[in-house]
Design a protein around this motif. Structure first.
Motif, short mmCIF file in Angstrom:
data_model
loop_
_atom_site.label_atom_id
_atom_site.label_comp_id
_atom_site.label_asym_id
_atom_site.label_seq_id
_atom_site.Cartn_x
_atom_site.Cartn_y
_atom_site.Cartn_z
N SER A 122 0.89 -1.16 0.00
CA SER A 122 0.00 0.00 0.00
C SER A 122 0.93 1.21 0.00
CB SER A 122 -0.89 -0.04 1.25
OG SER A 122 -1.57 1.17 1.37
N PRO A 123 1.00 1.92 -1.14
CA PRO A 123 2.09 2.87 -1.30
C PRO A 123 1.93 4.16 -0.49
CG PRO A 123 0.66 2.92 -3.21
CD PRO A 123 0.14 1.85 -2.32
N GLU A 124 3.05 4.83 -0.32
CA GLU A 124 3.05 6.11 0.37
C GLU A 124 2.20 7.11 -0.41
OE1 GLU A 124 6.97 7.72 0.82
OE2 GLU A 124 6.24 9.48 1.89
N GLY A 125 1.47 7.93 0.31
CA GLY A 125 0.64 8.94 -0.34
C GLY A 125 -0.64 8.36 -0.91
N ARG A 126 -0.98 7.14 -0.47
CA ARG A 126 -2.26 6.47 -0.78
C ARG A 126 -2.40 6.08 -2.25
NH1 ARG A 126 -3.44 10.28 3.49
NH2 ARG A 126 -4.02 12.01 2.17
N ARG A 127 -2.21 7.05 -3.14
CA ARG A 127 -2.26 6.77 -4.59
C ARG A 127 -3.45 5.92 -5.01
NH1 ARG A 127 4.06 5.94 -6.14
NH2 ARG A 127 3.26 5.65 -8.24
N VAL A 128 -4.63 6.29 -4.52
CA VAL A 128 -5.83 5.63 -5.03
C VAL A 128 -6.08 6.15 -6.44
CG1 VAL A 128 -6.86 5.36 -2.75
CG2 VAL A 128 -7.36 7.41 -4.07
N PHE A 129 -6.84 5.39 -7.23
CA PHE A 129 -7.19 5.84 -8.59
C PHE A 129 -8.35 6.82 -8.46
CE2 PHE A 129 -5.73 1.35 -9.24
CZ PHE A 129 -4.48 1.69 -9.75
N GLY A 130 -8.04 8.12 -8.47
CA GLY A 130 -9.03 9.15 -8.17
C GLY A 130 -10.17 9.22 -9.16
N THR A 131 -9.91 8.83 -10.43
CA THR A 131 -10.96 8.94 -11.44
C THR A 131 -11.78 7.66 -11.56
OG1 THR A 131 -9.40 8.26 -13.14
CG2 THR A 131 -9.66 10.61 -12.82
N GLN B 186 -7.10 6.62 2.61
CA GLN B 186 -6.14 5.69 3.19
C GLN B 186 -6.78 4.33 3.41
OE1 GLN B 186 -2.73 6.22 3.76
NE2 GLN B 186 -2.96 4.00 3.84
N MET B 187 -8.02 4.36 3.89
CA MET B 187 -8.72 3.09 4.09
C MET B 187 -8.91 2.38 2.75
SD MET B 187 -11.43 4.20 6.98
CE MET B 187 -10.80 5.03 8.43
N LEU B 188 -9.22 3.17 1.73
CA LEU B 188 -9.38 2.58 0.41
C LEU B 188 -8.05 1.99 -0.08
CD1 LEU B 188 -11.06 1.98 -2.08
CD2 LEU B 188 -10.60 4.29 -2.90
N ALA B 189 -6.96 2.71 0.18
CA ALA B 189 -5.65 2.21 -0.26
C ALA B 189 -5.33 0.87 0.41
CB ALA B 189 -4.57 3.23 0.02
N VAL B 190 -5.61 0.80 1.72
CA VAL B 190 -5.34 -0.45 2.44
C VAL B 190 -6.33 -1.52 1.98
CG1 VAL B 190 -5.26 -1.56 4.70
CG2 VAL B 190 -4.37 0.75 4.43
N GLY B 191 -7.61 -1.13 1.84
CA GLY B 191 -8.63 -2.07 1.39
C GLY B 191 -8.29 -2.63 0.02
N LEU C 236 3.11 -1.74 4.28
CA LEU C 236 2.36 -0.49 4.47
C LEU C 236 3.36 0.67 4.52
CD1 LEU C 236 -0.32 -1.17 7.26
CD2 LEU C 236 -0.71 -0.74 4.83
N ASP C 237 3.25 1.57 3.57
CA ASP C 237 4.18 2.70 3.55
C ASP C 237 3.48 3.95 4.06
OD1 ASP C 237 6.32 4.32 3.14
OD2 ASP C 237 6.59 3.85 1.02
N GLU C 238 3.87 4.40 5.24
CA GLU C 238 3.33 5.61 5.87
C GLU C 238 1.80 5.66 5.88
OE1 GLU C 238 5.28 7.64 7.41
OE2 GLU C 238 7.18 7.87 6.33
N PRO C 239 1.16 4.66 6.48
CA PRO C 239 -0.31 4.65 6.42
C PRO C 239 -0.97 5.80 7.17
CG PRO C 239 0.49 2.93 7.87
CD PRO C 239 1.68 3.49 7.19
N SER C 240 -0.30 6.42 8.15
CA SER C 240 -0.98 7.46 8.93
C SER C 240 -0.55 8.86 8.53
CB SER C 240 -0.75 7.24 10.42
OG SER C 240 0.52 7.72 10.79
N LEU C 241 0.27 8.98 7.47
CA LEU C 241 0.79 10.28 7.09
C LEU C 241 -0.33 11.24 6.68
CD1 LEU C 241 3.58 11.66 6.66
CD2 LEU C 241 3.34 11.10 4.25
N GLY C 242 -0.33 12.41 7.31
CA GLY C 242 -1.27 13.46 6.92
C GLY C 242 -2.68 13.24 7.41
N LEU C 243 -2.88 12.32 8.35
CA LEU C 243 -4.24 12.07 8.83
C LEU C 243 -4.47 12.72 10.19
CD1 LEU C 243 -4.72 8.32 7.88
CD2 LEU C 243 -5.30 10.36 6.57
N ALA C 244 -5.72 13.06 10.47
CA ALA C 244 -6.08 13.63 11.78
C ALA C 244 -5.84 12.58 12.86
CB ALA C 244 -7.54 14.06 11.75
N PRO C 245 -5.51 13.01 14.09
CA PRO C 245 -5.16 12.06 15.17
C PRO C 245 -6.19 10.96 15.37
CG PRO C 245 -4.71 14.30 15.86
CD PRO C 245 -5.34 14.40 14.51
N LEU C 246 -7.47 11.33 15.30
CA LEU C 246 -8.51 10.32 15.54
C LEU C 246 -8.47 9.22 14.47
CD1 LEU C 246 -10.68 10.37 17.78
CD2 LEU C 246 -12.32 11.00 16.00
N ILE C 247 -8.30 9.66 13.22
CA ILE C 247 -8.24 8.72 12.09
C ILE C 247 -6.97 7.87 12.21
CG2 ILE C 247 -8.32 8.52 9.58
CD1 ILE C 247 -10.72 9.96 10.56
#
Lengths: 297, 238
Positions: free
Chosen positions: B84-93, B144-149, B161-172
């Motif tokens: 699961s790459p850094e920066g999530r890299r989901v297919f946005g389109t 991020q959940m989508l990237a892991v999913g 898992l590459d930096e799964p919590s990067l840039g996320l709010a503490p709760l998330i």
């Protein structure tokens, strides 16, 4: 008004052909960052198949699928032989390769077939015309409009609902991650070429139906127009390619029909001037590609 | 028992720059292993080299008893290894469900695919709610959940898992670490690269500390917490 509607039907027919060609360029570009200028030679190949089928009195309904199949096979072979070895090269390397492929094929057509334009036998029905809502429209124009619609609907369905089509969109957006999912680079790229060959084949049938002849350089002009259309629509964007193709078709037909006779010789510069104006207002094209990264694999 | 993944003398170069200088490590089945270190220590380069996204200059990577050094990325997901790459890299389109569908691209068994859908929608109910939405319109945490999913859709035995919590709010962020623990319970082995060291040490079993492309310390997370090279790694004391 009647003349206007008549010309609109012509514009739809021409624009649709440009749209199919521009889509073929865009499908390949969105995936590997290559503008394939040998796309036009796929049309020429399909055109020659139609010509030989005519000579051998193969019925047109069989000649058309044969021509389209030849174009698809030629596109896949082109990728395998010419583009796969330079896939990791720069954009310029691939572009020059595509020019080389185009020129080699043109020389082969000239030497093996004929340097001169060859007539293509078409069914008489195609040169008939019919009355639709009070307008007289050529059967070949109607066929062009209908085929364009069928192809666009098919392509939309394929890219949205077929696993391979979705994988091609995924690869166009982020090729590295797509490969991580197990999507094979070779499959996606060969698929993109096959699709572009299909579109070029259909466009070739429509193109030849209008002019009833084929020559070694036949593919050059329409592909140049398709390239302009693809840029006008937003390079790499599939919807943009369709929009650009139709817009270019409309510009050309309306200028030819409504420009005063003394201005007609400036038709092409005026048409391209309009294209430049559109690009000044929308520099990324009409419908820009959401993610134009075109990574290489 | 032979490790699920092992690297011997792994080296990664970007031109003249040596990003990873011959590291060796291993991951046993069922473990959560953390790679820790400051920015530029070579953590992501190691993950990318394992999956073949960057070339390996030298060394060897073995997965499940097979040599996968320099293997093409597309072959790894079907064999049970994914990133699961850094920066999530989901297919946005693409829609959320199409993203997940692509994650299962390499699977052919219908039942296995059905199970994968069930598991991912079970872990992330929000993805089921948003399945027809374009992935690009999701929030960062949902992406991020989508990237892991998406990575889980291939039923991996080892998930990187590459930096799964990067840039996320503490709760998330907390949810992501809960997820990591949950995945282990489901039998997924994990190699995690994280900038949130404290939280990572809480969930991981073992860790490796990287400084300038070299492993300077390895051990159980309880030992690493007290280690001085831990501070050095982040504060640059050497």
């Amino acid at each position: 008004m009647e003349l206007f509607l008549q010309q609109t039907a012509n514009a739809l027919a021409l624009g649709g052909t440009y749209a199919l060609l521009a889509l073929g360029l865009a499908v390949v570009f969105s995936i590997m960052g290559l503008i394939n200028f040998a796309h036009g030679e796929l049309m020429t190949i399909a055109g020659y198949v139609l010509m030989y089928c005519g000579i051998a009195s193969v019925p047109f309904v069989i000649a058309v699928p044969l021509a389209i199949t030849a174009s698809v096979l030629a596109a896949v072979a082109m990728e395998r032989i010419a583009f796969r070895p330079v896939r990791n090269g720069s954009g310029a390397t691939m572009l020059v390769t595509s020019f080389a492929v185009a020129m080699i094929l043109q020389v082969l057509f000239q030497n093996l077939i004929s340097a001169r334009s060859q007539p293509v036998l078409l069914p008489a029905l195609l040169s008939d015309s019919v009355r639709v809502f009070g307008l007289v429209i050529g059967v070949n124009k109607l066929a062009a409009i209908a085929s364009t619609i069928v192809m666009l609907v098919f392509l939309d369905w394929f890219m949205k609902h077929q696993k391979t089509g979705v994988a091609m969109r995924a690869a166009a957006e982020d090729f590295a991650v797509a490969r991580l999912m197990g999507i094979r680079a070779n499959t996606v790229i060969a698929g993109a070429f096959a699709l572009s060959g299909l579109l070029a084949g259909v466009a070739a049938v429509l193109w030849v139906s209008q002019r009833a002849s084929v020559d070694p350089l036949m593919g050059f002009m329409p592909v140049l127009k398709a390239f302009i259309a693809a840029i006008l629509g937003g390079l790499g964007s599939l919807r943009g390619a369709v929009a650009g193709g139709f817009l270019l078709g409309f510009i050309e037909i309306y200028l030819a029909a409504f420009l005063p006779p003394e201005m007609q010789e400036f038709r092409d510069p005026i048409g391209l001037g309009i294209v430049v104006l559109v690009l000044l207002i929308r520099p990324n094209g009409l419908i820009p590609s959401a993610t134009l990264k075109a990574e290489k694999v | 028992m032979a490790p699920l993944l092992s690297a011997q003398g792994l080296q990664v170069r970007y031109g003249a720059v040596e990003a990873v200088r011959g590291v060796s490590f291993e991951i046993q089945q069922g473990e959560i292993v953390a790679l820790l270190g400051a920015n530029g220590a070579g953590k992501s380069s190691i993950l990318n080299a394992i999956v073949g996204l960057v070339p390996t200059a030298s060394g060897q990577v073995m997965f499940d008893g097979k040599d996968i050094t320099g293997a093409a990325p597309e072959g790894l997901a079907p064999s049970g290894l994914t990133l699961s790459p850094e920066g999530r890299r989901v297919f946005g389109t693409l829609s959320v469900s199409d993203n997940l569908r692509m994650g299962a691209f390499g699977l052919t068994d219908k039942d296995e695919i059905a199970e994968a859908w069930e598991r991912v929608y079970d872990l992330f109910p929000i993805l089921k709610e948003r399945k027809d939405q374009y992935a690009g319109t999701l929030s960062g945490g949902q992406q991020q959940m989508l990237a892991v999913g998406r990575a889980l859709m291939s039923n991996p035995r080892l998930l990187l898992l590459d930096e799964p919590s990067l840039g996320l709010a503490p709760l998330i962020m907390d949810q992501i670490f809960e997820l990591i623990a949950k995945l282990r319970d489901q039998g997924v082995t994990l190699l995690v690269v994280e900038q949130n060291v404290a939280k990572t040490l809480q969930v991981a079993d073992r860790g490796y500390i990287l400084v300038s492309g070299e492993i300077v310390e390895a051990g159980k997370t309880s030992e690493l917490t007290q280690s001085s090279s831990m501070q050095d790694a982040y504060l640059g004391a050497n």
